[in-house]
Design a protein around this motif. Structure first.
Motif, PDB file in Angstrom:
ATOM      1  N   LEU A 104     -89.775 -43.995   2.573  1.00 55.65           N
ATOM      2  CA  LEU A 104     -89.867 -42.544   2.441  1.00 55.65           C
ATOM      3  C   LEU A 104     -91.327 -42.130   2.289  1.00 55.65           C
ATOM      4  O   LEU A 104     -92.112 -42.791   1.599  1.00 55.65           O
ATOM      5  CB  LEU A 104     -89.048 -42.073   1.237  1.00 55.65           C
ATOM      6  N   PHE A 105     -91.678 -41.008   2.917  1.00 53.73           N
ATOM      7  CA  PHE A 105     -93.074 -40.572   2.996  1.00 53.73           C
ATOM      8  C   PHE A 105     -93.461 -39.857   1.700  1.00 53.73           C
ATOM      9  O   PHE A 105     -93.303 -38.652   1.546  1.00 53.73           O
ATOM     10  CB  PHE A 105     -93.266 -39.663   4.209  1.00 53.73           C
ATOM     11  N   ARG A 106     -93.993 -40.638   0.764  1.00 56.11           N
ATOM     12  CA  ARG A 106     -94.327 -40.145  -0.570  1.00 56.11           C
ATOM     13  C   ARG A 106     -95.316 -38.977  -0.532  1.00 56.11           C
ATOM     14  O   ARG A 106     -95.203 -38.007  -1.294  1.00 56.11           O
ATOM     15  CB  ARG A 106     -94.908 -41.296  -1.395  1.00 56.11           C
ATOM     16  N   ILE A 107     -96.303 -39.050   0.376  1.00 53.63           N
ATOM     17  CA  ILE A 107     -97.327 -37.995   0.460  1.00 53.63           C
ATOM     18  C   ILE A 107     -96.691 -36.649   0.769  1.00 53.63           C
ATOM     19  O   ILE A 107     -97.151 -35.604   0.288  1.00 53.63           O
ATOM     20  CB  ILE A 107     -98.382 -38.358   1.533  1.00 53.63           C
ATOM     21  N   ALA A 116     -83.731 -43.660  -0.278  1.00 56.57           N
ATOM     22  CA  ALA A 116     -84.105 -44.663   0.723  1.00 56.57           C
ATOM     23  C   ALA A 116     -82.931 -45.543   1.089  1.00 56.57           C
ATOM     24  O   ALA A 116     -82.153 -45.974   0.229  1.00 56.57           O
ATOM     25  CB  ALA A 116     -85.248 -45.523   0.199  1.00 56.57           C
ATOM     26  N   GLY A 117     -82.794 -45.833   2.379  1.00 54.77           N
ATOM     27  CA  GLY A 117     -81.819 -46.819   2.821  1.00 54.77           C
ATOM     28  C   GLY A 117     -82.339 -48.215   2.543  1.00 54.77           C
ATOM     29  O   GLY A 117     -83.553 -48.426   2.414  1.00 54.77           O
ATOM     30  N   GLN A 118     -81.456 -49.187   2.484  1.00 49.82           N
ATOM     31  CA  GLN A 118     -81.841 -50.558   2.142  1.00 49.82           C
ATOM     32  C   GLN A 118     -81.553 -51.557   3.259  1.00 49.82           C
ATOM     33  O   GLN A 118     -81.974 -52.711   3.171  1.00 49.82           O
ATOM     34  CB  GLN A 118     -81.105 -50.992   0.868  1.00 49.82           C
ATOM     35  N   GLU A 119     -80.855 -51.132   4.295  1.00 49.78           N
ATOM     36  CA  GLU A 119     -80.434 -52.061   5.339  1.00 49.78           C
ATOM     37  C   GLU A 119     -81.072 -51.726   6.689  1.00 49.78           C
ATOM     38  O   GLU A 119     -81.242 -50.561   7.032  1.00 49.78           O
ATOM     39  CB  GLU A 119     -78.906 -52.016   5.502  1.00 49.78           C
ATOM     40  N   ARG A 120     -81.419 -52.772   7.427  1.00 51.57           N
ATOM     41  CA  ARG A 120     -81.807 -52.574   8.824  1.00 51.57           C
ATOM     42  C   ARG A 120     -80.541 -52.348   9.647  1.00 51.57           C
ATOM     43  O   ARG A 120     -79.475 -52.870   9.322  1.00 51.57           O
ATOM     44  CB  ARG A 120     -82.546 -53.796   9.375  1.00 51.57           C
ATOM     45  N   THR A 121     -80.695 -51.580  10.727  1.00 51.76           N
ATOM     46  CA  THR A 121     -79.557 -51.338  11.618  1.00 51.76           C
ATOM     47  C   THR A 121     -79.956 -51.702  13.041  1.00 51.76           C
ATOM     48  O   THR A 121     -80.953 -51.200  13.565  1.00 51.76           O
ATOM     49  CB  THR A 121     -79.115 -49.861  11.570  1.00 51.76           C
TER      50      THR A 121
END
Length: 249
Positions: A104-107, A116-121
């Motif tokens: 996720l773009f903190r800036i 945030a997602g935790q898995e690759r797809t």
């Protein structure tokens, strides 16, 4: 496989107008197997005032069924816990797959309202296996590493500002070369609040060559990618067989 990149100037929080823009582009070009839209294409990059875009997902499902194609792009989707997901949907005539943005773009404050997602797809469509990624993920190569040659192309959908276009171009080329895969990027264009977007949507070959570049303006362009050419290149240059072994979480 024929791929169509749809480079939009997304109108802030105007889902209906953005849907109409996308549909107009689809209607004006030759039929493709896969249409790809930018990150948060239906709303603009909304973070602090996120708006659920399920309406746009329903439109994607309709287009896929009516045109017998796949269509992909990310949308802000509200979750039951009150948070949002920046969710990259890959919709076919028979099913939908999705990937929730991991980095996720903190800036830009994306981490405040989004989870945030935790898995690759990895999606299988036609002869290709596509790894789904979103914008800021591009800066973190371990997360997209083709460690076991388990995909053939990476799709990045993005809201990547013009001020950092050199980084976008450089990193996209690096991901294609290091992973011996096609890299497909669809970035938005236009202005949003204080940011300007210069598009630059493209398809890059495993050798790092640009096969398609959409420039700066809103438009749609198509080209073909070949699984036979990819496999031939990997057989001729089996670099991935010598890659460092590690386990992705």
């Amino acid at each position: 496989m024929k791929i169509a990149l749809i480079q939009l100037n997304s109108i802030w929080q105007d889902i209906e107008t953005n849907i109409q823009q996308a549909e107009n582009f689809i209607q004006q070009t030759e039929k493709a197997d896969l249409y790809i839209l930018p990150e948060m294409w239906a709303t603009g990059f909304c973070t602090a005032d996120a708006k659920d875009a399920s309406l746009a997902l329903h439109w994607m499902e309709r287009i896929a069924k009516e045109s017998l194609c796949a269509i992909a792009g990310s949308l802000p989707i509200s979750k039951e816990n009150g948070k949002f997901a920046n969710r990259f949907y890959f919709v076919t005539p028979t099913c939908s797959s999705f990937y929730d943005k991991h980095h996720l773009f903190r800036i830009g404050g994306e981490d405040k309202e989004f989870e945030a997602g935790q898995e690759r797809t990895i999606v299988h469509f036609g002869e290709f296996r596509f790894l789904l990624q979103i914008c800021y993920d591009l800066r973190f190569p371990v997360f997209s590493r083709n460690a076991n040659t388990d995909y053939d192309a990476i799709i990045y959908v993005a809201c990547w500002p013009a001020s950092r276009k050199l980084a976008l171009d450089s990193l996209l080329t690096a991901r294609a070369i290091e992973n011996q895969c096609y890299v497909i990027c669809v970035n938005r264009t236009g202005k949003e609040k204080t940011l300007r977007y210069d598009g630059g949507s493209c398809i890059i070959s495993p050798e790092g060559k640009r096969l398609l570049d959409l420039g700066c303006s809103p438009n749609i362009q198509t080209t073909d990618i070949s699984i036979e050419e990819l496999n031939s290149f990997r057989q001729k240059y089996p670099f991935l067989q010598d890659a460092d072994a590690f386990q992705l979480f």
